[in-house]
Design a protein around this motif. Sequence first.
Motif, PDB file in Angstrom:
ATOM      1  N   UNK A 223       1.207  -1.417   0.005  1.00  0.00           N
ATOM      2  CA  UNK A 223      -0.060  -0.253  -0.167  1.00  0.00           C
ATOM      3  C   UNK A 223       0.783   1.536  -0.038  1.00  0.00           C
ATOM      4  N   UNK A 224       1.520   1.337   0.890  1.00  0.00           N
ATOM      5  CA  UNK A 224       2.777   2.558   1.134  1.00  0.00           C
ATOM      6  C   UNK A 224       3.985   2.799   0.251  1.00  0.00           C
ATOM      7  N   UNK A 298      -0.852  11.693   6.834  1.00  0.00           N
ATOM      8  CA  UNK A 298      -0.743  13.294   7.980  1.00  0.00           C
ATOM      9  C   UNK A 298      -0.802  12.229   9.096  1.00  0.00           C
ATOM     10  N   UNK A 299      -1.953  10.886   8.431  1.00  0.00           N
ATOM     11  CA  UNK A 299      -2.270   9.786  10.318  1.00  0.00           C
ATOM     12  C   UNK A 299      -0.661   9.494  10.601  1.00  0.00           C
ATOM     13  N   UNK A 300       0.385   8.933   9.297  1.00  0.00           N
ATOM     14  CA  UNK A 300       1.253   8.512   9.166  1.00  0.00           C
ATOM     15  C   UNK A 300       2.063   9.432  10.664  1.00  0.00           C
ATOM     16  N   UNK A 303       1.046   9.905  14.130  1.00  0.00           N
ATOM     17  CA  UNK A 303       1.234   8.918  14.921  1.00  0.00           C
ATOM     18  C   UNK A 303       2.519   7.451  15.475  1.00  0.00           C
ATOM     19  N   UNK A 304       3.128   8.361  14.138  1.00  0.00           N
ATOM     20  CA  UNK A 304       5.055   8.572  14.392  1.00  0.00           C
ATOM     21  C   UNK A 304       5.157   7.356  13.744  1.00  0.00           C
ATOM     22  N   UNK A 305       4.584   6.926  12.455  1.00  0.00           N
ATOM     23  CA  UNK A 305       4.463   5.719  11.792  1.00  0.00           C
ATOM     24  C   UNK A 305       5.159   5.687  10.876  1.00  0.00           C
ATOM     25  N   UNK A 306       7.108   5.778  11.269  1.00  0.00           N
ATOM     26  CA  UNK A 306       7.734   5.797  10.832  1.00  0.00           C
ATOM     27  C   UNK A 306       8.086   5.215   9.171  1.00  0.00           C
ATOM     28  N   UNK A 309       6.367   5.872   6.924  1.00  0.00           N
ATOM     29  CA  UNK A 309       6.403   6.719   6.056  1.00  0.00           C
ATOM     30  C   UNK A 309       7.930   7.082   4.910  1.00  0.00           C
ATOM     31  N   UNK A 310       8.038   5.968   5.669  1.00  0.00           N
ATOM     32  CA  UNK A 310      10.331   5.959   5.271  1.00  0.00           C
ATOM     33  C   UNK A 310       9.494   5.417   3.448  1.00  0.00           C
TER      34      UNK A 310
END
Length: 479
Positions: A223-224, A298-300, A303-306, A309-310
């Motif tokens: 997905x990401x 924004x959500x990542x 929530x600090x979903x590194x 984000x990476x």
Amino acid sequence: MLSKKLVLLGAAAELCSVNAFQAFNPIQGIQSRKPLLSRASPLRQMRMTATAPGDSETYQGTQTLENQLRVRIDDVWYDLSRWRKAHPAGTHWIDLYRDQDATEVMYGFHSDKGMEMLKRLPKAKTVPEGVKEPSTATMNFRKFRKQLVEDGWFERDWGHEAFNLGSWAVWLTAGIMLAQFPTFPMQFAAALVLGISNTIAGWLSHDYVHGRGKFADFMRPFGYLCGGMGPTWWSDKHNLHHARTNEVGIDEDIATDPALFIWAPDPKNDAPWRKYQGLYLPLPMSLLFFIWRFDSIKVAWERKLWKELFGLACHYAFMLYWIPAGTFVAALFVSGFLTATITTVTHQSEELFFDENPEFVEGQFRSTRDAVCSNPFSEWLWGGMQYQLEHHLFPTMPRYRYPELVPHVKKFAEENGLEFRITPEFELLQLNWKLYSDVAKLPAAPGAKASRPPSPKADITSFFANISGLFMKKAAPTN
């Protein structure tokens, strides 16, 4: 230069295969070697508790009868007053089903492992009054689902999985190849092809987020990395749509105002451009992927979903290296329009629940319609969403099972007094456009329910809503 890029593309594709996906597993919360969560993390503590019930208050009920948060699953009432904060998907899910039956939702979104954890939760000390027993249709649906599980309908077929993934890769590669030629016709063609590939990437991401088992867990980072959307944000938004379909104020998929309205709003929530929405309909639909990608980041970030984000950063770095920025943006417009059109037509023309919370099975039949695709390309492009009812009833079932499931669902509907709705794709598109055109002509309705509850959080939709409010104030007559 072109040959050099093609060599690099082949190498990148090699790296982005098995090894790349092995480095990410959001469900386990760990990288391949180094733990992402510290031992002090609440999520890690919750999972450790799950293996040893009884040593944490998480698996105990409230000490007072007044504070019980009771939820019924399989005719058993559980007290989730202390478990709610440990629920991985958030407290709002637990609160939403206070003193209600959540059996179908529990089976629809949880793995076998999650269902086993259910047995460790505390039973409620009392049963709420006035809660209806499950209907005959609901009880029959539970038997229906159990039989499908036993008959292997939820098992994966690797030939279909390879085709779904491979067809996306072919369209992506073709789009990148076209984007290497700096002429307008080639860039235009690249935008169309990449738009289609991005739509297919969205369906695959959708498959892997809904899916259960090792393969779905393994592929969830798709997905990401490849779709540009975060699975955490998607799960929160999309599963709520599945659980409470077309319930006004809960289902975000029907909260499309102030850009588009599907019922006459209260004057305070209206917009002066509503009267023209039948004309400008394609434009806001084309913005879908921009909004979804913005919300994913924004959500990542919040929530600090590194890892997400990476992964998103890697996605944009790869795409913008191979594709000119203008072509990439154009492709997002194309895929946004395609995806928005496909996902909205099977729900928005159906029943809306303003002050009603129907049982899960009844609600899905009343709010969802299947589409009949007219050709093989449409059948592929719709990504299983033409079987929207089957998908809503059995969201974890692989989508290539749905065509054979249709006659079984029709039979179930006939036997339980439910209406099975199905319409040819172009007729359905026309029906949806007519809805927007008809609502554009309606006067504002004082007291009409808002599409979303008031929230102190600012998001992209509230930003547009505030702009709409300013327009309405300026347009209002003065005394």
